[in-house]
Write a protein that holds these residues in place. Structure first.
Motif: not given
Length: 190
Positions: A59-83
């Motif tokens: 088992t390989i321990a990890k501690d990563f967080t991936i932020g995901i969002d949508e652009p403003l034009e798709l009701c997002g906040t454009n803070q992160f890349a989208n899916p």
């Protein structure tokens, strides 16, 4: 200029060859398991946590967080890349691992490795506006830019090998069955 004969393109070729031999001798060591948990963060934002993965019986321990969002034009906040951008990034990154490892094993030093990927989605499918419009891609196009001291024949052979062996290339190019399970949580009581 090679400074360490066992490290090429940042890959320890002796360690890679050792891992290949260990798996050849014990195929159970090749079994891997990957797991992520995604949490809704409001609106179109989500956060994916990566806590561990498994390779063989390790088992390989990890501690990563991936932020995901949508652009403003798709009701997002454009803070992160989208899916879709993460999907393409995961495809590119997986292939980059293959190109880097294969060139390193052949002693080819890379000066540049870049992959550009693009595709179009008709948002009508996602929004359910037209049942004849599928919600995904018809195809993705990608261009691999390679520069190094290999021959064109070596790079072409490596290119074909990456397409044949990259897990994410396979996963995107082939229909992977998805098995879903819905768990309904009880609403909080006051």
């Amino acid at each position: 200029m090679k400074t360490n004969t066992t490290t090429v393109n940042g890959i320890d070729t002796q360690a890679l060859l050792g891992a290949i031999e260990a798996i050849r001798n014990n195929p159970a060591e090749a079994q891997s398991k990957w797991h992520v948990t995604s949490h809704w963060k409001g609106g179109t934002r989500s956060e994916t946590k990566v806590k561990s993965s498994q390779l063989g019986n390790q088992t390989i321990a990890k501690d990563f967080t991936i932020g995901i969002d949508e652009p403003l034009e798709l009701c997002g906040t454009n803070q992160f890349a989208n899916p879709q951008e993460y999907l393409m990034a995961a495809l590119n990154a997986c292939m980059i691992v293959g190109y880097t490892a294969l060139t390193a094993l052949e002693g080819i030093e890379l000066e540049e490795l870049r992959i550009e990927t693009e595709g179009e989605i008709d948002i009508q499918g996602f929004l359910g506006l037209d049942p004849s419009v599928k919600p995904g891609y018809d195809h993705l196009r990608y261009t691999v830019h390679l520069k190094g001291d290999g021959t064109p024949e070596q790079f072409e052979r490596i290119h074909r090998t990456v397409m044949a062996t990259s897990p994410n290339y396979f996963n995107v190019a082939n229909a992977v069955p998805l098995k879903s399970k819905l768990v309904l949580e009880s609403p909080a009581t006051v």
